[in-house]
Design a protein around this motif. Sequence first.
Motif, short mmCIF file in Angstrom:
data_model
loop_
_atom_site.label_atom_id
_atom_site.label_comp_id
_atom_site.label_asym_id
_atom_site.label_seq_id
_atom_site.Cartn_x
_atom_site.Cartn_y
_atom_site.Cartn_z
N PHE A 13 -28.19 -23.81 18.54
CA PHE A 13 -29.23 -23.87 19.56
C PHE A 13 -28.86 -24.84 20.67
CE2 PHE A 13 -32.74 -22.62 16.33
CZ PHE A 13 -32.33 -21.30 16.43
N SER A 14 -28.41 -26.03 20.28
CA SER A 14 -28.09 -27.04 21.29
C SER A 14 -26.89 -26.62 22.13
CB SER A 14 -27.81 -28.39 20.62
OG SER A 14 -26.69 -28.30 19.75
N GLY A 15 -25.91 -25.96 21.52
CA GLY A 15 -24.74 -25.52 22.27
C GLY A 15 -25.07 -24.45 23.29
N VAL A 16 -25.81 -23.43 22.86
CA VAL A 16 -26.15 -22.33 23.77
C VAL A 16 -27.08 -22.81 24.88
CG1 VAL A 16 -27.30 -20.09 23.95
CG2 VAL A 16 -25.78 -20.57 22.02
N LEU A 17 -28.14 -23.52 24.49
CA LEU A 17 -29.11 -23.98 25.48
C LEU A 17 -28.51 -25.03 26.41
CD1 LEU A 17 -32.00 -23.87 26.52
CD2 LEU A 17 -32.64 -25.59 24.80
N GLY A 18 -27.74 -25.96 25.86
CA GLY A 18 -27.12 -26.99 26.70
C GLY A 18 -26.13 -26.41 27.68
N PRO A 20 -14.01 -26.41 27.87
CA PRO A 20 -14.42 -27.80 27.67
C PRO A 20 -15.76 -27.93 26.95
CG PRO A 20 -13.63 -27.48 29.90
CD PRO A 20 -13.74 -26.12 29.29
N ALA A 21 -16.68 -27.01 27.21
CA ALA A 21 -17.98 -27.07 26.56
C ALA A 21 -17.86 -26.80 25.06
CB ALA A 21 -18.94 -26.06 27.20
N VAL A 22 -17.05 -25.81 24.69
CA VAL A 22 -16.86 -25.48 23.28
C VAL A 22 -16.18 -26.62 22.53
CG1 VAL A 22 -15.68 -23.93 21.67
CG2 VAL A 22 -16.87 -22.99 23.65
N THR A 23 -15.15 -27.19 23.13
CA THR A 23 -14.46 -28.30 22.47
C THR A 23 -15.36 -29.52 22.34
OG1 THR A 23 -13.54 -28.91 24.64
CG2 THR A 23 -12.18 -27.56 23.21
N LEU A 24 -16.19 -29.78 23.34
CA LEU A 24 -17.13 -30.89 23.24
C LEU A 24 -18.16 -30.63 22.14
CD1 LEU A 24 -18.29 -33.55 24.37
CD2 LEU A 24 -19.67 -32.18 25.94
N GLN A 25 -18.55 -29.38 21.99
CA GLN A 25 -19.52 -29.04 20.96
C GLN A 25 -18.96 -29.30 19.57
OE1 GLN A 25 -22.50 -28.51 21.45
NE2 GLN A 25 -23.39 -27.31 19.78
N PHE A 26 -17.70 -28.97 19.34
CA PHE A 26 -17.08 -29.27 18.05
C PHE A 26 -16.89 -30.77 17.86
CE2 PHE A 26 -15.84 -24.77 18.00
CZ PHE A 26 -16.07 -24.46 16.66
N ILE A 71 -10.69 -29.24 15.17
CA ILE A 71 -10.93 -27.90 15.71
C ILE A 71 -10.99 -27.94 17.23
CG2 ILE A 71 -12.60 -26.01 15.82
CD1 ILE A 71 -13.32 -26.59 12.94
N ALA A 72 -11.64 -28.98 17.77
CA ALA A 72 -11.71 -29.12 19.23
C ALA A 72 -10.32 -29.27 19.83
CB ALA A 72 -12.58 -30.32 19.59
N ASP A 73 -9.48 -30.10 19.22
CA ASP A 73 -8.11 -30.28 19.72
C ASP A 73 -7.28 -29.00 19.54
OD1 ASP A 73 -8.74 -32.88 20.35
OD2 ASP A 73 -7.91 -33.71 18.50
N LEU A 74 -7.51 -28.30 18.43
CA LEU A 74 -6.75 -27.08 18.16
C LEU A 74 -7.09 -25.99 19.17
CD1 LEU A 74 -4.72 -25.78 16.25
CD2 LEU A 74 -6.63 -25.03 14.82
N LEU A 75 -8.34 -25.92 19.59
CA LEU A 75 -8.73 -24.94 20.60
C LEU A 75 -7.97 -25.16 21.90
CD1 LEU A 75 -12.59 -24.66 20.08
CD2 LEU A 75 -10.89 -22.89 19.67
N TYR A 76 -7.89 -26.43 22.31
CA TYR A 76 -7.12 -26.74 23.51
C TYR A 76 -5.64 -26.41 23.32
CZ TYR A 76 -10.21 -28.93 26.91
OH TYR A 76 -11.15 -29.15 27.89
N LEU A 77 -5.12 -26.69 22.14
CA LEU A 77 -3.70 -26.46 21.88
C LEU A 77 -3.38 -24.97 21.94
CD1 LEU A 77 -1.03 -27.86 21.03
CD2 LEU A 77 -1.66 -27.36 18.67
N VAL A 78 -4.29 -24.14 21.42
CA VAL A 78 -4.05 -22.69 21.40
C VAL A 78 -4.23 -22.08 22.78
CG1 VAL A 78 -4.90 -20.51 20.47
CG2 VAL A 78 -4.64 -22.48 18.97
#
Length: 330
Positions: free
Chosen positions: A114-119, A249-255, A310-317
């Motif tokens: 909820f917080s990720g989608v709404l934010g 950036p939003a997804v990585t911050l969320q993780f 996971i946040a770092d891995l997303l950026y790496l991929v």
Amino acid sequence: MRSIARFLAAKLARLTLLLSAVAVLSFVLVSFSPVDPIDAYLGPSILKVSPEQRERIAERWGLDRPATERLARWAGQLARGNFGESTIFNEPVLSVIGKRFAASFWLMLLAWSFSGVLGFALGLVAGAREGSRVDRAIRLYAYTMASTPTFWVGMVLLTFFSVQLGWTPVCCAGPVGMDPADVPLLTRLHHLLLPAVTLSLIGVAQIALHTREKTIEAMHSDYVLFARAQGDTTRGIVLRHALRNVMLPAVTLQFASLGELFGGAVLAEQVFSYPGLGRATVEAGYRGDVPLLLGIVLFSAVFVFVGNMIADLLYLVVDPRMRDAGREGV
């Protein structure tokens, strides 16, 4: 693939060092705690216990031995995968953590989603309409929530929706006295709703403000100015240009915010008497359950570390520049 393998190997080494440091530091802090584990365990029955019985309890828990010996013994048990036995639940620590985390998982998952989608949506709207009334209203909400304690928001929502309106349950993960295995899914969700909303309202602030700043940067970029010169609308620019640059950036911050989510869950579960891992942490603290408290500390360290990884891995991929930086650092 090699860069990802090196990345995972480095993260595993860091996790090993982190858990070692957390384990030693946590044990030292618990050893210097003014709370006597035996007194906390006995509670009101302390006056009925003889000195001989206290000695037997201390001998059973190993509290009659020096702190260094207890640390070495506990570390040896951890190396064998044995986290000890909880003194207040009378079962293995891993079993308690597994049961309580199963309840907390759904609460944190709902709040996290909820917080990720709404934010993200609020930050995107605020950044696209910089300086407007909508932008000011979203910023006011985000700054207010960012400075508001979780337990206070939970108490306000509990008083209004549960006590005054009667729309949501007052406490627990199901009806009082009902076996958790027999609670229907809709009833569980009904009990989860208000705690999840509490965590979501707090979690929206960080992701909304971060997304807003990234959206503003994207809206002032050269390619957006070029798109405007071609007559593209603000909505089209946001959907076709800004959205792709802001989402990662939003997804990585969320993780990366899983640590704050876990800390907020501790307070929310206490307010709503929700039987999750957060409430077990509080109970282990004030009732002197040292094995359970130390086990939860290590588990939470792994939980937060995995979120950051996971946040770092997303950026790496996704971002080739991160892979190049990783090769240069090796």
